[in-house]
Scaffold this motif. Structure first.
Motif, mmCIF file in Angstrom:
data_model
loop_
_atom_site.group_PDB
_atom_site.id
_atom_site.type_symbol
_atom_site.label_atom_id
_atom_site.label_comp_id
_atom_site.label_asym_id
_atom_site.label_seq_id
_atom_site.Cartn_x
_atom_site.Cartn_y
_atom_site.Cartn_z
ATOM 1 N N CYS A 186 0.830 -1.211 0.000
ATOM 2 C CA CYS A 186 0.000 0.000 0.000
ATOM 3 C C CYS A 186 0.862 1.257 0.000
ATOM 4 O O CYS A 186 1.572 1.533 0.961
ATOM 5 C CB CYS A 186 -0.931 0.014 1.210
ATOM 6 S SG CYS A 186 -1.973 1.490 1.226
ATOM 7 N N CYS B 227 -7.487 5.608 2.215
ATOM 8 C CA CYS B 227 -7.756 4.609 1.175
ATOM 9 C C CYS B 227 -8.426 5.230 -0.046
ATOM 10 O O CYS B 227 -9.417 5.950 0.077
ATOM 11 C CB CYS B 227 -8.653 3.513 1.762
ATOM 12 S SG CYS B 227 -8.972 2.165 0.614
ATOM 13 N N CYS C 27 -7.947 1.388 -4.370
ATOM 14 C CA CYS C 27 -7.203 0.836 -5.517
ATOM 15 C C CYS C 27 -7.172 -0.692 -5.510
ATOM 16 O O CYS C 27 -6.924 -1.303 -6.540
ATOM 17 C CB CYS C 27 -5.777 1.390 -5.543
ATOM 18 S SG CYS C 27 -4.653 0.635 -4.341
ATOM 19 N N THR C 28 -7.397 -1.305 -4.360
ATOM 20 C CA THR C 28 -7.446 -2.766 -4.153
ATOM 21 C C THR C 28 -6.097 -3.479 -4.310
ATOM 22 O O THR C 28 -6.067 -4.704 -4.356
ATOM 23 C CB THR C 28 -8.504 -3.482 -5.034
ATOM 24 O OG1 THR C 28 -8.077 -3.497 -6.398
ATOM 25 C CG2 THR C 28 -9.870 -2.839 -4.904
ATOM 26 N N ASP C 29 -4.976 -2.761 -4.370
ATOM 27 C CA ASP C 29 -3.672 -3.429 -4.469
ATOM 28 C C ASP C 29 -3.438 -4.375 -3.289
ATOM 29 O O ASP C 29 -2.773 -5.398 -3.424
ATOM 30 C CB ASP C 29 -2.533 -2.398 -4.489
ATOM 31 C CG ASP C 29 -2.417 -1.685 -5.833
ATOM 32 O OD1 ASP C 29 -3.094 -2.103 -6.784
ATOM 33 O OD2 ASP C 29 -1.636 -0.718 -5.909
#
Length: 73
Positions: A33, A54, A57-59
């Protein structure tokens, strides 16, 4: 004015989270992140979540070996 779309935020399911399952006890999701949404003070300790950082982006989602992270809309 136009209604703003709610920003997706990541949530951490603490019951699923076990840093022992990450390499050297270091949270793998926190490592990927770039916005430091997850912060882990000490290896082996549960990370803290800062959802205001947040961007959705879902990384971090695939990085977690226990699928402890989920995106909420």
């Amino acid at each position: 004015g136009r209604a703003r779309m709610p920003q997706p935020k990541v949530v951490l399911h603490y019951r699923r989270c076990d840093p022992a399952d990450c390499e050297k006890g270091i949270c793998a999701a926190a490592l990927v992140c770039e916005r430091k949404v997850l912060k882990q003070e000490v290896p082996g300790e549960l990370p803290e979540l800062y959802p205001a950082r947040c961007l959705g982006c879902t990384d971090c989602l695939p990085a977690c070996p226990n699928q402890a992270l989920q995106l909420m809309n």
